[in-house]
Every structure is written in C-alpha cells, then in structure tokens.
Write a protein that holds these residues in place. Sequence first.
Motif, short mmCIF file in Angstrom:
data_model
loop_
_atom_site.label_atom_id
_atom_site.label_comp_id
_atom_site.label_asym_id
_atom_site.label_seq_id
_atom_site.Cartn_x
_atom_site.Cartn_y
_atom_site.Cartn_z
N ILE A 5 0.02 16.55 -6.36
CA ILE A 5 -0.07 15.07 -5.89
C ILE A 5 0.26 14.51 -5.98
O ILE A 5 -0.24 13.41 -7.66
CB ILE A 5 -1.43 15.79 -5.63
N MET A 19 0.77 -1.37 0.66
CA MET A 19 -0.10 -0.25 0.30
C MET A 19 1.08 0.93 -0.25
O MET A 19 1.58 1.23 0.31
CB MET A 19 -1.41 -0.37 0.80
N GLY A 20 0.56 1.82 -0.91
CA GLY A 20 1.10 3.95 -1.18
C GLY A 20 0.50 4.79 -0.18
O GLY A 20 -0.04 4.37 1.08
N TYR A 21 1.32 5.07 -0.12
CA TYR A 21 0.97 6.75 0.28
C TYR A 21 0.16 8.21 -0.85
O TYR A 21 1.15 7.80 -1.58
CB TYR A 21 1.38 7.45 1.16
N ILE A 22 -0.62 8.82 -0.24
CA ILE A 22 -0.38 10.19 -1.64
C ILE A 22 0.02 11.54 -0.54
O ILE A 22 0.21 11.18 0.94
CB ILE A 22 -2.05 10.50 -1.06
N ALA A 23 1.17 11.81 -1.75
CA ALA A 23 2.39 13.01 -1.02
C ALA A 23 1.43 14.40 -1.67
O ALA A 23 1.50 13.73 -3.23
CB ALA A 23 3.69 12.87 -1.05
N ASN A 24 1.88 15.13 -1.44
CA ASN A 24 1.42 16.64 -1.59
C ASN A 24 2.25 17.36 -1.49
O ASN A 24 2.50 17.99 -0.53
CB ASN A 24 -0.34 17.51 -0.50
N TYR A 26 10.56 4.17 2.79
CA TYR A 26 9.88 1.92 2.31
C TYR A 26 10.97 1.29 2.04
O TYR A 26 10.19 0.28 1.43
CB TYR A 26 8.44 2.32 2.67
#
Lengths: 93, 290
Positions: free
Chosen positions: A19, A1-6, A47
Amino acid sequence: MGYIANYGYADGSGTWYVIIDSGKCDGCGKCVEACKENVFEVITDDYDDLVAIVKQEKRKSVKYLCNPCISATGKENLPCYLACEKGAIKHSW
Amino acid sequence: MAQEFWRWEESRWNSPDIDWRKEDVITAGVDVGSVSSQAVIMVDGEIYAYANMRTGSDSPDSARNVMKWALEGTGMTVDDIHYIIGTGYGRVNVPFAHRTITEIACHARGANFMYGPTIKTVLDMGGQDCKAIRVDDKGKVTNFLMNDKCAAGTGRGMEVFAELMGVPIGDVGDISLDIDEEPDPVSSTCVVFAKTEAVGLLRAGWLKNKVLAAYCSAMAHRVYTLLERIGVEKDFGITGGIAKNKGVVKRLEKELGLTALTPKHDTQLAGAIGAALFGKGLVEKSRKAG
Ligand code: SF4
Ligand code: SF4
C-alpha cells in the motif's frame, strides 16, 4: 491531497497488498534503490505528481517477493520501510 | 451459424441536438479494454457521440475502429478533436491519442459524471478485472484497489459462463433471479474451476437458473470482499459491463445493505467518458497558460 493505492491481490490464502500513500510519497525514489526485489518504480501519475508505484509485473507476486524479506528483518525493519522517510509504504499483512 | 450466447450488443449514438462546429472544446476518450472498446466524444463537457464495440485481436485497430464508428455520420474527423486520451488495458495502443491516463482515474472521473458528485464508492466490473475505487466530490481517486491476479468476477468470466450454460449473456441476470430459493454460491469464481463446478451441478440435476444464481452470487461475494477492504461509503455506483447484470448487482446490494445508484448512461462508457473529461481539463489548462 493524495490517494491510497493498493497493489496486489487477495486469494484463498489471504490479502496481499503493498500500500502506497501518494499523499505522503514525494517520489524521492529511495524505496526503488532499497528493495532488492525491484518492486517499486517512480512514475508521474495521472494527476501529474511524482509517485512510487509497485511495478505492474510484480503485483501478482508481492506475497512471494515480500515474505522472505518480512521473515528476515521483521515488519518494523523492512528495507523499504527504513528507506522511506515519509512513511508512505505499508503492507496489508 | 450457431447462436453465440456470449455476444452482447454493440452500440453507437450521436446527439441530434448539438452542432459541434459551434462548440468550444472538443475532446475524446478512447477506452481499449480486453473485451470491449469505447470511444466517447464530448463537446463542452457534454456527450456528443459514442461507440461501444468488441475489442479485436489487434489493439491499435480496435482503437481506430471504435473511433471511426463514433465519428460516423457526424462530419467530424479525428483532426477536429482538440485532445484525445487513451485509457484501459490497451491504452498505449491508441495511436492517435495525445496522452494516456489509467483506467482507475478515468473510471473515477467518469462515474462522477454519470452518477453525480455524491458518489463516493465506485466498483468497476470490467472485462478483465475488477476495481474498487473511493472518490472525492470532484471525481478524484482517494483510495483504490484491484485484484491483479485473478480474472474471476469479470466480463470475460461471464461471457465464458453464458456460453457454457447456453444462455444469452443479457438474460443471465434475470434468469438467475428467477428462483424459489437462493442456492449456495459456487465455491470458486475462477473461470476454469467454476466451469467444472457448473458442469457437475448440471449433471447432478440442478436447473440452469439455479446454477446461474450460484454463479452470480459467487461473483457478487467476490467483489464484496474487494469493496470491504477499501470501505464502502455511499453513494455507491457500478461501472463496466457487469453493472448491467441484475443477478450480480442485486445480490451485491443485498450483501452490502446498500442500493447502487441508477446509471444515466451505458455503464460500459464510464472509462471513456472520464478520459474525455480529463482531456477537457487539459485543453482548458493549456489555453489559460496561453
Ligand atoms: S518488503 Fe522487501 S521485497 Fe517487499 S517491497 Fe519491501 S523491501 Fe521490497
Ligand atoms: S521512499 Fe517513500 S517517499 Fe520516496 S519514493 Fe519511495 S514511497 Fe515515495
């Protein structure tokens, strides 16, 4: 699972974030080549995954870098969107 | 010497109960921020020692000094530590670190340790910037945002303000809450503009507590807009120095309609704790791989 980077900022004139969804991004680097303003680079993240990010020194000026592009091609056909087959890039405005 | 109103208390601690020589995994996190630096030493996933001090003009020196202070009197040396991770603004300037990790990932991990696995939204109010972070139950980042442009609503801004108002920084929060009626927030949290505005308000006859209230409330509103963008889900907790300022925290809680979790540790340590925990994971991984 990843993440949303703003990446970017909010100021009196609006919300200016590029984004990137690390869950979709595979680090292929096509956005890096497609963007004439050199907004992106691919790094190994905390990660240990390859992922595109907005370069540190570009984060303060995404509004000025992307706006000419948006008015030239329209939001659907931005070079970075077209380059990214994974649909990992978005703008907040 | 004139009183320095901005000056916050530096601190150091080590556990009297842990004999590090008997423990298995010793790691450290060193968080070199623009305003403060922390070193946390963890043994087998527990905090053994820490130090928290002001960052000097030279990042490598700040890293060395804070580490030295944390080690003081423990009999431990840097060479006894299996893995050291540098984080924060000056993370590339931790000469003895084995690896660097961004402050976003470290604060997320540190908040998960400090507040427990129920935490889903973390607000880090650091010296130089603010970050809103969503995390999963393992402390892994799922969404983050920081304001890369403006240093408003930060520890540095608060220091400048305390100095300007002649109020010790540790008292700003309490004094700002000692008001009969909540004033409108100052219109700008930008350090430069807020300063001019505050001077104007004082001249116009506002009492200090009211000006402080207006400033704390502006800061709270500013970070509220950051949080709103990524969406706030409880539990919610705050890390970084401003977490100690009740004047900002209480006003933010009111705007969010949520109460922040009560910290079990000094909130300025979150980044270094997270870094030390990353180190533990890496040591275990490499041992397993043989
Ligand atoms: S919109 Fe244009 S300038 Fe902005 S990141 Fe995409 S390609 Fe680059
Ligand atoms: S083109 Fe898309 S998938 Fe490839 S590196 Fe850029 S964001 Fe990631």
